[in-house]
Design an enzyme around this catalytic site. Structure first.
Site, short mmCIF file in Angstrom:
data_model
loop_
_atom_site.label_atom_id
_atom_site.label_comp_id
_atom_site.label_asym_id
_atom_site.label_seq_id
_atom_site.Cartn_x
_atom_site.Cartn_y
_atom_site.Cartn_z
CB CYS A 129 41.94 20.29 -34.28
SG CYS A 129 43.41 21.07 -33.61
CG HIS A 130 38.46 19.87 -37.20
ND1 HIS A 130 37.42 20.51 -36.59
CD2 HIS A 130 39.35 20.84 -37.54
CE1 HIS A 130 37.65 21.82 -36.58
NE2 HIS A 130 38.83 22.04 -37.14
CB CYS A 182 42.16 19.93 -40.77
SG CYS A 182 42.61 21.04 -42.12
CG HIS A 233 51.05 18.73 -22.39
ND1 HIS A 233 52.29 18.17 -22.24
CD2 HIS A 233 50.56 18.26 -23.55
CE1 HIS A 233 52.54 17.40 -23.29
NE2 HIS A 233 51.51 17.43 -24.11
CG HIS A 249 47.33 14.37 -24.43
ND1 HIS A 249 47.15 14.05 -25.75
CD2 HIS A 249 48.57 14.88 -24.34
CE1 HIS A 249 48.25 14.34 -26.43
NE2 HIS A 249 49.14 14.85 -25.59
CG MET A 268 39.18 28.63 -38.11
SD MET A 268 39.28 26.90 -38.55
CE MET A 268 39.05 27.07 -40.31
#
Ligand code: DHE
Length: 581
Positions: A88-89, A85, A407, A365, A126
């Site tokens: 992402c979080h 997790c 990307h 990124h 999710m």
């Protein structure tokens, strides 16, 4: 655990109560994401990689309002959180690509509500951790309770910790004073062996493995020193390894842990500072460190915690994404993910460090230079933009709207037959390849605008590459869910882009048998007449490197060796040293 909170609110509103039922959640799951902002399967595959923080001892306080958990349950929840997790979080659950999961929000939702979403996922992206079988019923319940606890905090990592981890394996005085081997160093490739925590140094001329060098956990990228003598490798566990290519058998001469989790490393490339400094940026703690270029001795640590661009809110864990060394000034370009800021870190006087902060967009990124190496183009992947910084004047030159989740890797530079010099990026979230004009002097109409959009094989693209001596543009798609697409590569002729791509079955050419065989990262040899691809399968399966003749686009060689475990990125010494792409 990727979430869109508005989706939850919508579900609550639709249900007219706080605790929604499984049936309602299922219906919600079936609807398309109206925002179009949900997370694609490709992105999930990419982001939900394990974090080394799963193994780190952390400080934990007790929140009396949170549902009870035993210590072993809490530890299991923490392990799952950091393995699946946190990407992402965020470490502190403050939100990154995924929405915040701090107790002020999760306690309001309650255990039953959270269980439904963990179990069934949502249209906004999710994953359905329960129904997919990734987590069992007990673990879903455990995670619903875990995310209501106060997030545990990993330790900080200052000079004392860095120095304790620092090893000079071969001191500079004991290193060779000239090249002691007969390798054509400029054509060596450093190939990431992701799951064995090693790099393979491969002789680009003979295609033979020179050495397998131990590096950090889930090693990420390699970069070269300005002189091309030293190779720097960084692992996800923030271990930096420094390899001397002059040794009879090139190997580690120094190592350090720059933090607890990281992705980026580079070295000073401005004249007068060649091989003088190295820099590593970390995900945790959120900071970067400037080190001596010959020993990795840590000299100066700078935190990145601070305010975000735009809404100007405090963010406690802005991770350091890509770092590149400027050729125009004694500066490192440090891209900070969550704050969306580009830092021009001037290393001329590191005691009185001068940092120019350039506001760009969230979340920065990866990126690369344009052909002139004056402009750095970096993906702001959650804003679907590419930010352009002018390294000569230290200012933002443009913010270009592109497609979903750009990307570029380091991108690809070539001269478009009609539109002049361009830099290209593919997208994780779409099949589009965009070309951005990069010559504000001779082609001002095109500069910092998308001048052409190509359609590729599909989403899940990670890397794109060409070479100044080639007219081929190679586009991989390793994260596409269709194996036909993830195991092949598209190649365009830049002289006639309208013709569309030719697809080459690189995975099939590797002739490996069972495995994911994801084709990752085109990389040229020094001469620009060969392109190397990693064919990436699981740790317990065979992988390979496939070498293609750039002119004929025919198979030239397959490098197979039991030691080539999970190859991902590969970095040609000359091209990486000189930023040729
Ligand atoms: Fe990477 C570059 C972060 C997943 C292979 N990766 C980068 C950079 C960053 C980054 C910040 C730019 C470094 C620079 O230029 O200084 N990567 C991340 C993540 O946070 C992410 C999404 C999830 C994670 O848990 O790490 C992630 N990356 C992956 C992969 O799954 C890949 C395909 C395989 C692997 O090794 O895990 C992967 N990343 C690469 C490669 C590069 C890279 C090969 C260098 C590209 C280049 O051309 O320079």
């Amino acid at each position: 655990m990727q979430r869109e909170w508005f989706g939850w609110s919508a579900a609550i509103a639709a249900a007219g109560m706080v605790a929604i039922t499984v049936g309602q959640a299922r219906a919600e799951e079936a609807k398309p994401d109206p925002s179009g902002k949900g997370v694609t399967q490709e992105e999930l595959k990419y982001q939900a990689g394990g974090s080394p923080l799963a193994e780190v001892e952390m400080y934990q306080d007790i929140n009396p309002k949170a549902p009870s958990m035993t210590k072993p349950e809490f530890e299991e929840g923490r392990q799952i959180y950091f393995e699946r997790c946190a990407g992402c979080h965020g470490v502190l659950r403050k939100g990154a690509t995924g929405k915040p999961l701090t107790p002020d929000i999760t306690l309001q939702r309650g255990t039953d509500f959270l269980k439904v979403f963990i179990n069934y996922g949502s249209p906004a992206g999710m994953p359905n951790w329960g129904t997919s079988g990734e987590l069992n019923e007990r673990q879903v319940d455990l995670m619903a309770r875990y995310v209501q606890q106060t997030p545990p905090t990993p330790p900080e990592w200052g000079l004392k910790e860095m120095k304790a981890s620092w090893k000079v394996i071969v001191p500079p005085a004991q290193r060779p004073t000239r090249k002691m081997n007969s390798y054509n160093i400029e054509n060596i490739f450093s190939t990431t062996l992701r799951d064995s925590g090693e790099v393979a140094l491969i002789d680009g001329d003979t295609k033979k493995i020179i050495n397998i060098v131990k590096t950090g956990y889930a090693v990420h990228i390699s970069r070269l020193s300005g002189s091309g003598r030293y190779l720097f490798v960084i692992g996800r566990d923030a271990k930096v390894n420094m390899i001397d290519l002059w040794m009879e058998k090139p190997d580690n001469v120094a190592e350090i842990r720059a933090g607890l989790e990281a992705r980026s490393v580079d070295t000073s490339k401005y004249k007068g500072f060649i091989d003088k400094y190295a820099i590593a940026g970390t995900y945790w703690p959120p900071q970067y460190v400037i080190m001596r270029g010959d020993t990795l001795e840590p000299l100066k640590i700078m935190a990145t915690r601070g305010m975000t661009v735009g809404d100007q809110e405090y963010h406690p864990e802005p991770r350091v994404a890509s770092i590149v060394a400027s050729h125009f000034k004694p500066e490192f370009v440090v891209n900070v993910k969550e704050t969306g800021k580009i830092l021009m870190v001037n290393y001329q006087d590191i005691e009185n460090l001068h940092v120019t902060e350039i506001g760009a967009a969230k979340f920065l990124h990866d990126g690369g230079w344009d052909a002139s190496k004056r402009y750095f183009l970096v993906a702001a992947n959650q804003s679907n933009k590419v930010a352009v910084v002018d390294a000569k004047v230290g200012k933002l030159a443009g913010l270009v709207d592109v497609d979903r989740i750009p990307h570029p890797g380091r991108g690809a530079n070539f001269v478009h037959p009609k539109l002049g010099p361009v830099w290209a990026t593919g997208h994780l979230g779409s099949d589009k390849i965009v070309l951005i004009g990069t010559d504000p002097k001779k082609h001002p109409q095109q500069a910092w605008k998308v001048v052409q959009t190509l359609t590729g094989q599909g989403g899940g693209n990670l890397f794109i590459k060409t070479h100044p001596k080639s007219s081929n543009l190679w586009v991989d798609t390793p994260l596409n869910p269709d194996p036909k697409i993830s195991q092949s590569v598209a190649v365009y002729d830049v002289r006639n882009l309208d013709k569309g791509p030719v697809v080459l079955p690189i995975g099939e050419w590797a002739d490996l048998g069972e495995g994911a065989k994801r084709v990752v990262q085109p990389e040229y040899n020094k001469a620009g007449d060969e392109v190397w691809f990693a064919v990436w399968s699981a740790k317990n399966q065979a992988s390979a490197i496939v070498v293609v003749d750039d002119r004929t686009r025919q198979l030239k060689a397959v490098i197979k060796d039991a030691r080539l475990i999970t190859p991902t990125g590969h970095f040609n010494v000359y091209n990486t040293q000189h930023d040729v792409y």
